[in-house]
Design an enzyme around this catalytic site. Structure first.
Site, PDB file in Angstrom:
ATOM      1  N   GLU A 104       5.516  94.642  24.534  1.00 33.67           N
ATOM      2  CA  GLU A 104       5.466  94.824  23.722  1.00 33.67           C
ATOM      3  C   GLU A 104       4.201  94.458  22.872  1.00 33.67           C
ATOM      4  OE1 GLU A 104       8.894  92.904  21.077  1.00 33.67           O
ATOM      5  OE2 GLU A 104       9.961  94.001  21.566  1.00 33.67           O
ATOM      6  N   HIS A 152      10.434  95.976  16.624  1.00 34.17           N
ATOM      7  CA  HIS A 152      10.879  94.959  16.627  1.00 34.17           C
ATOM      8  C   HIS A 152      11.164  94.072  15.642  1.00 34.17           C
ATOM      9  CE1 HIS A 152      11.077  90.544  19.675  1.00 34.17           C
ATOM     10  NE2 HIS A 152      12.271  90.917  18.513  1.00 34.17           N
TER      11      HIS A 152
HETATM   12  P1  NAD Z   1      22.652  82.554  21.019  1.00 32.99           P
HETATM   13  O1  NAD Z   1      22.280  81.817  22.484  1.00 32.99           O
HETATM   14  O2  NAD Z   1      23.795  82.247  19.987  1.00 32.99           O
HETATM   15  O3  NAD Z   1      24.333  83.905  21.927  1.00 32.99           O
HETATM   16  C1  NAD Z   1      24.305  84.434  23.224  1.00 32.99           C
HETATM   17  C2  NAD Z   1      25.142  84.468  23.678  1.00 32.99           C
HETATM   18  O4  NAD Z   1      25.235  85.191  24.845  1.00 32.99           O
HETATM   19  C3  NAD Z   1      26.508  83.234  23.469  1.00 32.99           C
HETATM   20  O5  NAD Z   1      27.094  83.188  23.543  1.00 32.99           O
HETATM   21  C4  NAD Z   1      26.426  83.378  25.839  1.00 32.99           C
HETATM   22  O6  NAD Z   1      27.315  82.983  26.443  1.00 32.99           O
HETATM   23  C5  NAD Z   1      26.650  84.758  25.921  1.00 32.99           C
HETATM   24  N1  NAD Z   1      25.423  85.312  27.124  1.00 32.99           N
HETATM   25  C6  NAD Z   1      24.938  84.574  28.142  1.00 32.99           C
HETATM   26  N2  NAD Z   1      24.997  85.196  29.053  1.00 32.99           N
HETATM   27  C7  NAD Z   1      25.803  86.265  29.125  1.00 32.99           C
HETATM   28  C8  NAD Z   1      26.576  87.229  29.796  1.00 32.99           C
HETATM   29  N3  NAD Z   1      25.560  87.401  31.024  1.00 32.99           N
HETATM   30  N4  NAD Z   1      27.328  87.920  29.593  1.00 32.99           N
HETATM   31  C9  NAD Z   1      27.812  87.910  27.921  1.00 32.99           C
HETATM   32  N5  NAD Z   1      27.098  86.904  27.157  1.00 32.99           N
HETATM   33  C10 NAD Z   1      26.998  85.840  27.523  1.00 32.99           C
HETATM   34  O7  NAD Z   1      21.866  83.803  20.974  1.00 32.99           O
HETATM   35  P2  NAD Z   1      21.567  84.617  19.675  1.00 32.99           P
HETATM   36  O8  NAD Z   1      20.903  83.705  18.318  1.00 32.99           O
HETATM   37  O9  NAD Z   1      22.567  84.734  19.141  1.00 32.99           O
HETATM   38  O10 NAD Z   1      20.528  85.907  19.573  1.00 32.99           O
HETATM   39  C11 NAD Z   1      21.105  86.502  20.531  1.00 32.99           C
HETATM   40  C12 NAD Z   1      19.698  87.736  21.301  1.00 32.99           C
HETATM   41  O11 NAD Z   1      18.828  87.608  20.216  1.00 32.99           O
HETATM   42  C13 NAD Z   1      18.765  86.834  21.872  1.00 32.99           C
HETATM   43  O12 NAD Z   1      18.220  87.543  22.790  1.00 32.99           O
HETATM   44  C14 NAD Z   1      17.214  87.055  21.112  1.00 32.99           C
HETATM   45  O13 NAD Z   1      16.761  86.584  21.873  1.00 32.99           O
HETATM   46  C15 NAD Z   1      17.766  87.921  20.571  1.00 32.99           C
HETATM   47  N6  NAD Z   1      16.892  88.056  19.057  1.00 32.99           N
HETATM   48  C16 NAD Z   1      16.225  89.152  18.626  1.00 32.99           C
HETATM   49  C17 NAD Z   1      15.585  89.378  17.633  1.00 32.99           C
HETATM   50  C18 NAD Z   1      14.917  90.433  17.005  1.00 32.99           C
HETATM   51  O14 NAD Z   1      14.174  90.124  16.310  1.00 32.99           O
HETATM   52  N7  NAD Z   1      15.868  91.500  17.369  1.00 32.99           N
HETATM   53  C19 NAD Z   1      15.401  88.275  16.580  1.00 32.99           C
HETATM   54  C20 NAD Z   1      16.926  86.993  17.076  1.00 32.99           C
HETATM   55  C21 NAD Z   1      16.842  86.613  18.190  1.00 32.99           C
END
Ligand code: NAD
Length: 301
Positions: free
Chosen positions: A255, A273
């Protein structure tokens, strides 16, 4: 005590810090070498994603006790350098969960009702009712990979809309809505798949050619997590072949995205994003980081 804020954060956050008697200086866009020069004056620094809190910055921060990040990702902060100096790094991981979940949901509606194509068609003066006939989300199956903060918010909303929600998350044992399945069980059943796992060694390219091949033909695939989780070459091929009906993408391996073949395909829709980019999310992040930095400096926890 003095705090430097080097990326724009919500006004409400700045006010919280000042109201606690902390001195705040806002220097958005400060060049890296200047930051190294002035950082010795400050007890804390607050950033979003633009400022790089590098080893030289941390090394020069003789009084630095806290690094606050308004938002989730910490990839712009040298965590090892901070740890070595005993500096606390605080972020606001939950502040934008609803914003991201709503974008994922928005993508699903946009894909089901061809909203982007319909807008483009209208701009050309066309009236293509037959071609743009859509589908309902009601009664369809949504596979959510990763039931953390964002996945949980999406699951609640999809359940309320009458979708059948299948959850894939090896680290959870129960869920309030939906049913837990393995990835292998979910892939061939879901009409929609949305991924919400963190990026790490275990999840890098976890959605690849083999995984796309196991999905239902014409599946709607949403990625608003992190770019590296999905193999973009495999995604391109799966969209091109029609295996994926519509891919809706917010995040990319590199990005800002430039000249990607993905956006030459008619069945790819997306955003630059924007998951966390909402007024409410940014206010929550600004307030959250200010409260955490204030409490750490004033040793409330
Ligand atoms: P979180 O840590 O609360 O939840 C992640 C979940 O994924 C956990 O429950 C974990 O057990 C699960 N997990 C881990 N490995 C796994 C696997 N191999 N298979 C299935 N499940 C698995 O995270 P969150 O706050 O919900 O964020 C999720 C994603 O969104 C992250 O990648 C974060 O960086 C991204 N995010 C994106 C934006 C955006 O602007 N698009 C903004 C915030 C967060």
């Amino acid at each position: 005590m003095k705090i430097i804020v080097t990326d724009p954060i919500a006004r409400q956050g700045i006010e919280i810090l000042k109201a606690s008697g902390l001195e705040v200086e806002e220097k958005p866009g400060i060049p890296p070498d200047e930051l190294v020069k002035i950082i010795p004056d400050y007890d804390a620094i607050i950033v979003r994603s633009a400022t790089k809190v590098t080893k030289p910055v941390i090394g020069a921060g003789n009084k630095l006790k806290v690094i606050g990040r308004a938002g989730v990702g910490l990839d712009n902060i040298d965590l090892k350098a901070a740890k070595d100096k005993g500096i606390k790094v605080l972020n606001t991981p939950a502040a934008t969960s609803i914003s991201v979940a709503e974008l994922a949901l928005g993508f699903m509606f946009a894909a089901a009702r061809h909203i982007a194509d319909a807008t483009a068609s209208m701009r050309q003066g066309k009236w293509e009712k037959k071609k743009l006939k859509g589908t309902e989300l009601f009664g369809k199956t949504l596979g959510i990979i990763g039931l953390g903060r964002i996945g949980t918010e999406l699951a609640k909303r999809a359940d309320a809309m009458g979708m059948n929600v299948l959850i894939v998350d090896p680290y959870i044992k129960k869920c309030a809505v939906g049913e837990i399945r393995t990835l292998e069980q979910m892939l061939p059943k879901a009409d929609y798949i949305s991924i919400h796992v963190p990026l790490g060694d275990e999840t890098y390219h976890m959605v690849n050619k083999a995984i796309f091949n196991k999905m239902k033909d014409g599946v709607i695939f949403v990625n608003a997590s992190r770019g590296g989780i999905v193999d973009e070459d495999a995604l391109y091929e799966a969209c091109k072949s029609g295996k994926i009906g519509v891919a809706a993408i917010d995040v990319y391996e590199k990005e800002p995205l430039k000249d990607s073949p993905l956006y030459t395909l008619p069945n790819v829709i997306g955003t630059p994003h924007l998951g966390a980019q909402t007024k409410e999310g940014q206010i929550r992040a600004g307030i959250g980081v200010a409260e955490k930095v204030r409490d750490a400096l004033l040793e409330k926890n």
